[in-house]
Scaffold this motif. Structure first.
Motif, mmCIF file in Angstrom:
data_model
loop_
_atom_site.group_PDB
_atom_site.id
_atom_site.type_symbol
_atom_site.label_atom_id
_atom_site.label_comp_id
_atom_site.label_asym_id
_atom_site.label_seq_id
_atom_site.Cartn_x
_atom_site.Cartn_y
_atom_site.Cartn_z
ATOM 1 N N ALA A 96 -61.867 19.557 97.674
ATOM 2 C CA ALA A 96 -62.797 19.048 98.686
ATOM 3 C C ALA A 96 -62.048 18.633 99.950
ATOM 4 O O ALA A 96 -62.504 18.902 101.071
ATOM 5 C CB ALA A 96 -63.581 17.866 98.126
ATOM 6 N N TYR A 97 -60.901 18.014 99.778
ATOM 7 C CA TYR A 97 -60.116 17.552 100.927
ATOM 8 C C TYR A 97 -59.500 18.728 101.674
ATOM 9 O O TYR A 97 -59.379 18.696 102.899
ATOM 10 C CB TYR A 97 -59.030 16.593 100.441
ATOM 11 N N TRP A 143 -67.602 3.779 108.634
ATOM 12 C CA TRP A 143 -67.623 4.477 107.345
ATOM 13 C C TRP A 143 -67.022 3.622 106.237
ATOM 14 O O TRP A 143 -67.421 3.751 105.070
ATOM 15 C CB TRP A 143 -66.907 5.816 107.459
ATOM 16 N N ASP A 144 -66.074 2.759 106.562
ATOM 17 C CA ASP A 144 -65.577 1.795 105.567
ATOM 18 C C ASP A 144 -66.724 0.933 105.058
ATOM 19 O O ASP A 144 -66.861 0.678 103.855
ATOM 20 C CB ASP A 144 -64.492 0.902 106.174
ATOM 21 N N LEU A 156 -68.512 10.036 101.452
ATOM 22 C CA LEU A 156 -67.858 11.286 101.829
ATOM 23 C C LEU A 156 -68.853 12.443 101.917
ATOM 24 O O LEU A 156 -68.749 13.288 102.807
ATOM 25 C CB LEU A 156 -66.747 11.630 100.832
ATOM 26 N N ILE A 157 -69.800 12.490 101.008
ATOM 27 C CA ILE A 157 -70.820 13.546 101.054
ATOM 28 C C ILE A 157 -71.589 13.466 102.370
ATOM 29 O O ILE A 157 -71.839 14.489 103.029
ATOM 30 C CB ILE A 157 -71.778 13.432 99.853
ATOM 31 N N CYS A 193 -63.306 11.030 107.235
ATOM 32 C CA CYS A 193 -63.049 11.735 105.972
ATOM 33 C C CYS A 193 -61.623 11.487 105.501
ATOM 34 O O CYS A 193 -61.376 11.241 104.313
ATOM 35 C CB CYS A 193 -63.289 13.233 106.150
ATOM 36 N N VAL A 194 -60.683 11.533 106.427
ATOM 37 C CA VAL A 194 -59.280 11.281 106.089
ATOM 38 C C VAL A 194 -59.100 9.848 105.598
ATOM 39 O O VAL A 194 -58.465 9.592 104.569
ATOM 40 C CB VAL A 194 -58.374 11.537 107.316
#
Length: 268
Positions: A96-97, A143-144, A156-157, A193-194
């Motif tokens: 995925a990554y 996002w955190d 993540l999705i 994402c990272v």
């Protein structure tokens, strides 16, 4: 990064790398503004490179001084036990990554040229990069917060989904509003994402986060090396970036499927 994560844990902060990666967004903003100012004075690319190198050298001084020292001196040993995932979980996460790295490499490498090729937007490529940085700077922290409520995989999705939309939009329409939305979506997700993946990977091994973070970074880095090759070939063959963007979005979509697979897999 592993030093920062350990420092956060040792100093009773959340084990989240959003604050670390927010710096990448700030750097995009600063460098974009510097390049735009130099373009206004008709500076050539060599002068721009020299100016960016000088800026990097200046910023490196406080960064070097403030970076947590990797030695054990002054550090509190992390007592939290490792919680390693299963081999299947790690494989799906790496795949995925890798897909996220592919999507990042294509858009980040060609975003300026994509904008420059749009009729009526020539000369605006650096502004598009500025918008990416403006979106990226707060995104990691946002996002955190999302990941705390939903968990890493669900966050993540959502990020992958928005990332692939941002990637594919310029291939669907090259109007100014669409380009703006695309850059904001891309900027608001790629660093996130990272950050989320490496935070999750580091938390599997709190006392030695590099053990898992390094493996994930290898997958992401391989994608960055591979992605420009087919993208360049598709550009040469079709004369535009559309097929390269479609392929990139499709690969990110595959990465999203891998993430959905992780929802069904036990961690251990």
């Amino acid at each position: 990064m592993q030093g920062n994560l350990k420092w956060l844990v040792n100093n009773n902060h959340r084990a989240e790398l959003g604050i670390h990666f927010a710096g990448a967004g700030i750097s995009i903003v600063v460098t974009s503004l510097l390049v735009q100012s130099m373009l206004a004075t008709n500076s050539n690319w060599q002068q721009q490179w020299i100016a960016l190198a000088i800026l990097a050298a200046i910023i490196a001084i406080p960064a070097w001084r403030w970076m947590p020292h990797p030695s054990a001196h002054g550090q509190v040993k992390v007592t939290k036990k490792a919680n390693p995932p299963s081999k299947t979980f790690k494989l799906l996460m790496m795949l995925a990554y890798f897909c996220a790295g592919y999507g990042y490499a294509v858009s980040s490498t060609f975003i300026v040229d994509i904008v420059e090729r749009v009729e009526g937007l020539k000369g605006q490529g650096s502004i598009a990069f500025l918008l990416v940085g403006l979106a990226a700077t707060p995104a990691t922290l946002i996002w955190d917060s999302i990941a705390r409520r939903t968990g890493f995989i669900k966050a993540l999705i959502a990020a992958y989904t928005l990332l692939l939309i941002g990637i594919i939009l310029p291939a669907i329409s090259d109007t100014l509003p669409v380009i703006i939305i695309s850059t904001l979506l891309f900027g608001g997700t790629f660093i996130a994402c990272v950050s989320l993946v490496l935070t999750m990977a580091g938390n599997f091994y709190p006392s030695n986060p590099a053990r898992s973070m390094g493996t994930m970074t290898l997958a992401y880095g391989d994608a960055q090396i591979i992605a420009p090759i087919p993208s360049g070939c598709l550009l040469e063959y079709f004369g535009n970036y559309n097929m390269a963007l479609y392929l990139s979005a499709f690969i990110v979509m595959i990465g999203t499927w891998f993430l959905f697979g992780l929802l069904k897999k036990p961690l251990l």
